[in-house]
Scaffold this active site. Structure first.
Site, mmCIF file in Angstrom:
data_model
loop_
_atom_site.group_PDB
_atom_site.id
_atom_site.type_symbol
_atom_site.label_atom_id
_atom_site.label_comp_id
_atom_site.label_asym_id
_atom_site.label_seq_id
_atom_site.Cartn_x
_atom_site.Cartn_y
_atom_site.Cartn_z
ATOM 1 N N SER A 2 0.843 -1.199 0.000
ATOM 2 C CA SER A 2 0.000 0.000 0.000
ATOM 3 C C SER A 2 0.881 1.253 0.000
ATOM 4 C CB SER A 2 -0.950 -0.018 1.189
ATOM 5 O OG SER A 2 -0.252 0.359 2.337
ATOM 6 N N THR A 176 16.988 -4.838 -7.301
ATOM 7 C CA THR A 176 15.928 -5.450 -8.115
ATOM 8 C C THR A 176 15.255 -6.643 -7.438
ATOM 9 O OG1 THR A 176 17.455 -6.971 -9.202
ATOM 10 C CG2 THR A 176 17.164 -4.826 -10.232
ATOM 11 N N THR A 179 11.451 -6.690 -6.696
ATOM 12 C CA THR A 179 10.681 -6.843 -7.936
ATOM 13 C C THR A 179 10.734 -8.294 -8.407
ATOM 14 O OG1 THR A 179 11.082 -4.563 -8.593
ATOM 15 C CG2 THR A 179 10.546 -6.102 -10.360
ATOM 16 N N GLY A 341 -17.125 15.707 9.576
ATOM 17 C CA GLY A 341 -16.628 14.875 10.667
ATOM 18 C C GLY A 341 -17.769 14.278 11.460
ATOM 19 N N CYS A 368 -20.295 20.542 5.789
ATOM 20 C CA CYS A 368 -21.131 19.590 6.527
ATOM 21 C C CYS A 368 -21.013 19.843 8.029
ATOM 22 C CB CYS A 368 -20.776 18.163 6.114
ATOM 23 S SG CYS A 368 -22.127 17.036 6.439
ATOM 24 N N HIS A 493 -20.789 18.217 0.314
ATOM 25 C CA HIS A 493 -19.317 18.206 0.222
ATOM 26 C C HIS A 493 -18.883 18.633 -1.186
ATOM 27 C CE1 HIS A 493 -18.466 15.949 3.985
ATOM 28 N NE2 HIS A 493 -19.718 15.564 3.809
ATOM 29 N N GLU A 495 -16.119 19.311 -2.240
ATOM 30 C CA GLU A 495 -14.803 18.747 -2.603
ATOM 31 C C GLU A 495 -14.941 17.437 -3.387
ATOM 32 O OE1 GLU A 495 -16.144 18.763 0.382
ATOM 33 O OE2 GLU A 495 -15.539 17.065 1.632
#
Ligand code: GLN
Length: 522
Positions: A2, A176, A179, A341, A368, A493, A495
């Site tokens: 991640s 490497t 990978t 929130g 909000c 919202h 955004e």
């Protein structure tokens, strides 16, 4: 892994393919067993994003929409939970009578069916598989994709594997092995990737590319350097420069109908890198330790800045611990945002921040919960009421913010808020109208509480103006203060609909107001 940039690669690819005149639809697969991201803590996965149809998703979907400038629906957000729910519903209905329900073929078939449902609506489906190769969480999904490859023409599917090429400080060499190990794991699952996108700090050295190609059984032209860029909007341009598209088109047997039309995109990237000035915006919230928790807000600020040719720097203010430092904070900032929130932690800090912004003529945008805080603050300090929201104090004598009537009987938390896109009526002669220049707009919501209609006339008589309403006039969606340079709160919202090439008007006007206050805009 991640944070490696799979989401950014997927978003960049959707942009490049759509600007090569292909119709592309992205899907993000997340292995968790939640049905959607709505019930996950923002500290774990970053912000919850909301689509027009009300789907609560992982923030990568927001990235797709922002890059693609196209709205997606719930089909694009696939989770382990959704797949298992479908399988179990079918089992209960009796669709598999007499059979054992197994990962293969029942779960894998369900995944394949899901992905193929929109085959006729697009030229290319881009599937981003969350997680790491070798995890249990996504193994059945990768297996489903292997099987899908058997069901379509060999040239109808292209595997791109994102890997890490770290540099060890001691030797200063691009390594490497991670990978190689990752590709080996993938090969063990029956998959030979066609293209490797190698994430590294600096461009991949030619000998490193060759080594990776040789050990991973891939032509060196298909080993692409995906090194760090200064800002994420540069990434699609890097992929063009690093020649990712020729091997992709060649594997899929496609000819792009024209070169990518990216003139506006390039101009905006140039603006980000050459800003004429800096505006600093405070964001008061409780998840300030993880900037991903407010990613749509910070990106909407970047979009507004890029379009105005300036840099907007978000400054996080932890409202949980900074109650008394509010003044000191605000003097150094050009404007304040109180974002959405939930829950009472940090609320009094937010209300204090709003008060300072109101009294000191600092541009303020409440989103909000931010609008709700502005109402509580006004009710307390201007209307002299001992006011609160019933979300924070069930027994408050003046519940200026209360549950929507439709929410009073809700007891299941998942997917039951007021969610998704609704039409909003804009009142003439208001700041809201100046911003939107339209009488009807569509924006996305995610909330349970609203401004209590019982207090509306009192608030109005004391100078708070309401400038956006539901179509039946019953619910207030926007509030503002006329005697202030810019003081606007939205129950929705804005955004969520801000796109790089098509920024949110609310954010653009908010930043313009900050510049105006500094005397830098006429
Ligand atoms: N907690 C508030 C509500 O449910 C605000 C939600 C939000 O800010 N998205 O109405």
């Amino acid at each position: 892994m991640s944070g490696l940039g799979k989401g950014l690669l997927a978003a960049s690819l959707t942009k490049l393919l759509s600007s090569s005149s292909f119709l592309i639809l992205p899907i993000k697969f997340d292995g968790y067993l939640n049905i959607d991201a709505g019930t996950i803590n923002p500290y774990k996965h970053g912000e919850v994003f909301v689509l027009d149809d009300g789907t609560e998703t992982d923030m990568d979907l927001g990235e797709y929409e922002r890059f693609l400038d196209q709205s997606l629906d719930s089909w694009s957000s696939l989770t382990g939970g959704k797949i298992f729910q479908r399988v179990i519903e079918k089992e209960r209905k009796g669709d598999y009578l007499g059979q054992d329900i197994q990962f293969i073929p029942h779960v894998t078939n369900e995944i394949i069916n899901w992905i193929r449902e929109k085959d006729n609506n697009c030229d290319i489906t881009l599937v981003e598989i969350g997680g790491t190769v070798g995890d249990i969480e996504n193994a059945y999904f990768i297996e489903a994709m292997r099987q899908l490859h058997l069901k379509v023409n060999r040239s109808d599917l292209c595997w791109i594997h994102v890997t890490l090429v770290p540099v060890l400080n001691v030797v200063g060499e691009q390594k490497t092995k991670p990978t190689q190990a990752s590709v080996k794991t993938l090969q063990g699952m029956g998959i030979q990737p066609h293209i490797l996108l190698c994430r590294s700090e600096k461009p991949l050295k030619p000998e490193v590319r060759e080594k990776i190609g040789m050990f991973c059984n891939i032509s060196v032209d298909n080993v692409i350097s995906g090194h760090d860029v200064r800002n994420k909007y540069e990434f699609p341009l890097l992929l063009i420069k690093e020649h990712l598209l020729p091997p992709l088109f060649s594997q899929l047997g496609l000819k792009p109908r024209f070169d990518q039309k990216l003139a506006l995109w390039k101009k905006l990237v140039h603006n980000i890198e050459n800003p004429s000035t800096l505006v600093r915006i405070g964001i008061g919230g409780k998840y300030t330790r993880l900037s991903d928790a407010y990613i749509s807000i910070t990106t909407a600020l970047t979009h507004a800045g890029a379009n105005l040719g300036i840099l907007v720097e978000p400054v996080f203010i932890d409202t949980d611990i900074n109650d008394n430092l509010v003044k000191a904070h605000l003097t150094k900032l050009d404007g304040l945002i109180i974002p959405g929130g939930f829950g009472s932690r940090g609320i009094e800090g937010k209300i204090n921040l709003v008060k300072e912004a109101r009294m000191n003529q600092k541009p303020f945008l409440g989103i909000c919960l931010g609008l709700q805080c502005a109402i509580i603050e006004y009710a307390r300090n201007v209307c002299n009421l001992n006011a609160n929201s019933t979300e924070f104090d069930l027994n408050t004598p003046h519940p200026v913010i209360d549950l929507l009537p439709s929410q009073k009987s809700v007891y299941r938390k998942g997917g039951t808020m007021r969610l998704g896109s609704y039409t909003i009526k804009i009142i003439e002669g208001t700041l809201a109208q100046k911003i939107y220049q339209q009488s009807l707009i569509e924006e996305r919501f995610r909330h349970r509480y609203e401004i209590n209609p019982k207090y509306v006339s009192l608030l109005k008589s004391k100078g708070f103006n309401f400038s956006g309403l539901s179509l039946n006039d019953e619910i207030i969606h926007i509030g503002e203060l006329p005697e202030h340079p810019f003081f606007l709160g939205t129950q929705f919202h804005p955004e969520f609909k801000s796109r790089f090439e098509n920024p949110s008007k609310v954010f653009v006007e908010f930043i313009k107001a900050c510049l105006l206050e500094r005397g830098e805009l006429k």
